[in-house]
Design a protein around this motif. Structure first.
Motif, PDB file in Angstrom:
ATOM      1  N   PHE A  66       0.827  -1.204   0.000  1.00  0.00           N
ATOM      2  CA  PHE A  66       0.000   0.000   0.000  1.00  0.00           C
ATOM      3  C   PHE A  66       0.869   1.264   0.000  1.00  0.00           C
ATOM      4  CE2 PHE A  66      -3.461  -2.616   2.234  1.00  0.00           C
ATOM      5  CZ  PHE A  66      -4.032  -2.976   1.025  1.00  0.00           C
ATOM      6  N   LEU A  67       1.957   1.235   0.758  1.00  0.00           N
ATOM      7  CA  LEU A  67       2.847   2.390   0.788  1.00  0.00           C
ATOM      8  C   LEU A  67       3.513   2.613  -0.570  1.00  0.00           C
ATOM      9  CD1 LEU A  67       4.479   1.937   4.300  1.00  0.00           C
ATOM     10  CD2 LEU A  67       2.909   3.746   3.594  1.00  0.00           C
ATOM     11  N   LEU A  68       3.924   1.528  -1.214  1.00  0.00           N
ATOM     12  CA  LEU A  68       4.527   1.666  -2.545  1.00  0.00           C
ATOM     13  C   LEU A  68       3.500   2.188  -3.549  1.00  0.00           C
ATOM     14  CD1 LEU A  68       6.725  -1.549  -2.647  1.00  0.00           C
ATOM     15  CD2 LEU A  68       7.511   0.816  -2.559  1.00  0.00           C
ATOM     16  N   GLY A  69       2.268   1.702  -3.443  1.00  0.00           N
ATOM     17  CA  GLY A  69       1.204   2.227  -4.296  1.00  0.00           C
ATOM     18  C   GLY A  69       0.998   3.712  -4.062  1.00  0.00           C
ATOM     19  N   THR A  70       1.110   4.123  -2.812  1.00  0.00           N
ATOM     20  CA  THR A  70       0.979   5.532  -2.471  1.00  0.00           C
ATOM     21  C   THR A  70       2.107   6.356  -3.097  1.00  0.00           C
ATOM     22  OG1 THR A  70      -0.091   4.947  -0.389  1.00  0.00           O
ATOM     23  CG2 THR A  70       0.814   7.172  -0.551  1.00  0.00           C
ATOM     24  N   VAL A  71       3.311   5.814  -3.104  1.00  0.00           N
ATOM     25  CA  VAL A  71       4.441   6.503  -3.736  1.00  0.00           C
ATOM     26  C   VAL A  71       4.140   6.748  -5.210  1.00  0.00           C
ATOM     27  CG1 VAL A  71       6.847   6.248  -4.479  1.00  0.00           C
ATOM     28  CG2 VAL A  71       6.197   5.671  -2.137  1.00  0.00           C
ATOM     29  N   PHE A  72       3.671   5.718  -5.900  1.00  0.00           N
ATOM     30  CA  PHE A  72       3.362   5.869  -7.327  1.00  0.00           C
ATOM     31  C   PHE A  72       2.232   6.883  -7.542  1.00  0.00           C
ATOM     32  CE2 PHE A  72       4.907   1.285  -7.560  1.00  0.00           C
ATOM     33  CZ  PHE A  72       6.188   1.660  -7.940  1.00  0.00           C
ATOM     34  N   PHE A  73       1.252   6.868  -6.651  1.00  0.00           N
ATOM     35  CA  PHE A  73       0.146   7.805  -6.742  1.00  0.00           C
ATOM     36  C   PHE A  73       0.632   9.250  -6.567  1.00  0.00           C
ATOM     37  CE2 PHE A  73      -3.272  10.280  -4.741  1.00  0.00           C
ATOM     38  CZ  PHE A  73      -4.237  10.196  -5.726  1.00  0.00           C
ATOM     39  N   VAL A  74       1.461   9.477  -5.552  1.00  0.00           N
ATOM     40  CA  VAL A  74       1.990  10.820  -5.294  1.00  0.00           C
ATOM     41  C   VAL A  74       2.824  11.299  -6.483  1.00  0.00           C
ATOM     42  CG1 VAL A  74       3.580  12.144  -3.828  1.00  0.00           C
ATOM     43  CG2 VAL A  74       1.887  10.639  -2.778  1.00  0.00           C
ATOM     44  N   THR A 104      10.204  16.283  -1.703  1.00  0.00           N
ATOM     45  CA  THR A 104       9.999  16.232  -0.251  1.00  0.00           C
ATOM     46  C   THR A 104       8.930  15.210   0.116  1.00  0.00           C
ATOM     47  OG1 THR A 104      10.667  18.533  -0.023  1.00  0.00           O
ATOM     48  CG2 THR A 104       9.350  17.603   1.763  1.00  0.00           C
ATOM     49  N   LYS A 105       7.829  15.216  -0.603  1.00  0.00           N
ATOM     50  CA  LYS A 105       6.747  14.266  -0.320  1.00  0.00           C
ATOM     51  C   LYS A 105       7.210  12.834  -0.576  1.00  0.00           C
ATOM     52  CE  LYS A 105       3.024  17.485  -0.720  1.00  0.00           C
ATOM     53  NZ  LYS A 105       3.592  18.241   0.340  1.00  0.00           N
ATOM     54  N   LEU A 106       7.937  12.644  -1.659  1.00  0.00           N
ATOM     55  CA  LEU A 106       8.425  11.307  -1.993  1.00  0.00           C
ATOM     56  C   LEU A 106       9.426  10.805  -0.968  1.00  0.00           C
ATOM     57  CD1 LEU A 106       8.825  11.568  -5.842  1.00  0.00           C
ATOM     58  CD2 LEU A 106       7.087  10.354  -4.556  1.00  0.00           C
ATOM     59  N   ILE A 107      10.319  11.666  -0.543  1.00  0.00           N
ATOM     60  CA  ILE A 107      11.310  11.255   0.448  1.00  0.00           C
ATOM     61  C   ILE A 107      10.627  10.856   1.747  1.00  0.00           C
ATOM     62  CG2 ILE A 107      13.174  12.126   1.922  1.00  0.00           C
ATOM     63  CD1 ILE A 107      14.185  13.660  -0.561  1.00  0.00           C
ATOM     64  N   GLY A 108       9.597  11.590   2.138  1.00  0.00           N
ATOM     65  CA  GLY A 108       8.852  11.221   3.343  1.00  0.00           C
ATOM     66  C   GLY A 108       8.249   9.834   3.239  1.00  0.00           C
ATOM     67  N   VAL A 109       7.652   9.520   2.100  1.00  0.00           N
ATOM     68  CA  VAL A 109       7.044   8.199   1.915  1.00  0.00           C
ATOM     69  C   VAL A 109       8.125   7.129   1.818  1.00  0.00           C
ATOM     70  CG1 VAL A 109       5.543   6.807   0.451  1.00  0.00           C
ATOM     71  CG2 VAL A 109       5.001   9.195   0.828  1.00  0.00           C
ATOM     72  N   VAL A 110       9.242   7.429   1.165  1.00  0.00           N
ATOM     73  CA  VAL A 110      10.334   6.458   1.046  1.00  0.00           C
ATOM     74  C   VAL A 110      10.888   6.118   2.433  1.00  0.00           C
ATOM     75  CG1 VAL A 110      12.713   6.176   0.232  1.00  0.00           C
ATOM     76  CG2 VAL A 110      10.959   6.994  -1.330  1.00  0.00           C
ATOM     77  N   ILE A 111      11.006   7.102   3.299  1.00  0.00           N
ATOM     78  CA  ILE A 111      11.484   6.839   4.660  1.00  0.00           C
ATOM     79  C   ILE A 111      10.550   5.874   5.383  1.00  0.00           C
ATOM     80  CG2 ILE A 111      11.794   7.920   6.940  1.00  0.00           C
ATOM     81  CD1 ILE A 111      13.029  10.332   5.439  1.00  0.00           C
ATOM     82  N   VAL A 112       9.256   6.073   5.238  1.00  0.00           N
ATOM     83  CA  VAL A 112       8.289   5.171   5.866  1.00  0.00           C
ATOM     84  C   VAL A 112       8.397   3.769   5.266  1.00  0.00           C
ATOM     85  CG1 VAL A 112       5.839   4.720   6.230  1.00  0.00           C
ATOM     86  CG2 VAL A 112       6.711   7.028   6.501  1.00  0.00           C
ATOM     87  N   VAL A 113       8.543   3.670   3.943  1.00  0.00           N
ATOM     88  CA  VAL A 113       8.679   2.362   3.288  1.00  0.00           C
ATOM     89  C   VAL A 113       9.918   1.644   3.813  1.00  0.00           C
ATOM     90  CG1 VAL A 113       9.160   1.230   1.084  1.00  0.00           C
ATOM     91  CG2 VAL A 113       7.368   2.949   1.219  1.00  0.00           C
ATOM     92  N   LEU A 114      11.028   2.352   3.940  1.00  0.00           N
ATOM     93  CA  LEU A 114      12.253   1.734   4.459  1.00  0.00           C
ATOM     94  C   LEU A 114      12.053   1.240   5.892  1.00  0.00           C
ATOM     95  CD1 LEU A 114      14.972   4.183   3.074  1.00  0.00           C
ATOM     96  CD2 LEU A 114      14.600   1.801   2.392  1.00  0.00           C
ATOM     97  N   ALA A 115      11.374   2.032   6.701  1.00  0.00           N
ATOM     98  CA  ALA A 115      11.112   1.615   8.075  1.00  0.00           C
ATOM     99  C   ALA A 115      10.240   0.367   8.111  1.00  0.00           C
ATOM    100  CB  ALA A 115      10.446   2.759   8.854  1.00  0.00           C
ATOM    101  N   VAL A 116       9.236   0.300   7.249  1.00  0.00           N
ATOM    102  CA  VAL A 116       8.364  -0.881   7.198  1.00  0.00           C
ATOM    103  C   VAL A 116       9.152  -2.097   6.707  1.00  0.00           C
ATOM    104  CG1 VAL A 116       6.353  -1.885   6.033  1.00  0.00           C
ATOM    105  CG2 VAL A 116       6.216   0.403   7.004  1.00  0.00           C
ATOM    106  N   LEU A 117      10.028  -1.901   5.728  1.00  0.00           N
ATOM    107  CA  LEU A 117      10.867  -3.005   5.264  1.00  0.00           C
ATOM    108  C   LEU A 117      11.727  -3.557   6.396  1.00  0.00           C
ATOM    109  CD1 LEU A 117      12.119  -1.779   1.771  1.00  0.00           C
ATOM    110  CD2 LEU A 117      10.692  -3.769   2.239  1.00  0.00           C
TER     111      LEU A 117
END
Length: 155
Positions: A66-74, A104-117
């Motif tokens: 879902f987070l990766l889908g959100t990245v693509f959406f953003v 900035t928005k993408l980096i924020g989501v990428v940080i969350v994705v890395l934490a979830v990984l």
């Protein structure tokens, strides 16, 4: 020449549509995976403690989808706002005026994705894999991204 250069921005629609298709595909796939996991859990009945750990890990992996889908959406919405039309109805947090806003928005989501990984790796740890190196690598990437964000905003 000016007209041609101005019209060339519409080529970005390929990226917008591609990113939106990627977002939809990943989000639908994650939803179907979640449904299947819930169905299998209900079908099995009682979940043991070990089974609960596996269940939580599976859901964490679905959240990652879902987070990766959100990245693509953003990315899709951001590129559309930057190159095509700034007046689309989006929440205030998704309004993108500059390329730096999108980054900035993408980096924020990428940080969350890395934490979830990393959380997924912790949950599935077999006791033998070196999580320290993996965690340190993720921490360095997150620190670099946070530094980049801080230097861009002047904070």
């Amino acid at each position: 020449m000016k007209t041609l250069a101005g019209a060339a921005r519409y080529f970005i629609l390929f990226a917008v549509v591609g990113a939106m298709l990627a977002a939809i595909t990943v989000l639908v796939y994650g939803f179907l995976e979640a449904l299947q996991l819930v169905w299998l859990t209900v079908e099995e009945g009682v979940v043991t403690r070990k089974g609960a750990k596996v269940l939580v890990l599976e859901f964490i992996e679905i959240i990652d989808l879902f987070l990766l889908g959100t990245v693509f959406f953003v990315i899709s919405i951001g590129l559309y706002e930057l190159f095509i039309d700034t007046d689309i109805p989006v929440p205030a947090w998704l309004q993108i005026k500059t390329l730096d806003d999108l980054k900035t928005k993408l980096i924020g989501v990428v940080i969350v994705v890395l934490a979830v990984l990393f959380l997924g790796q912790i949950m599935s740890w077999d006791g033998e894999t070196d999580l320290l190196g993996y965690g340190a690598a993720i921490a360095l990437v997150i620190a670099a991204l946070a530094y980049f964000l801080g230097s861009k905003t002047g904070k």
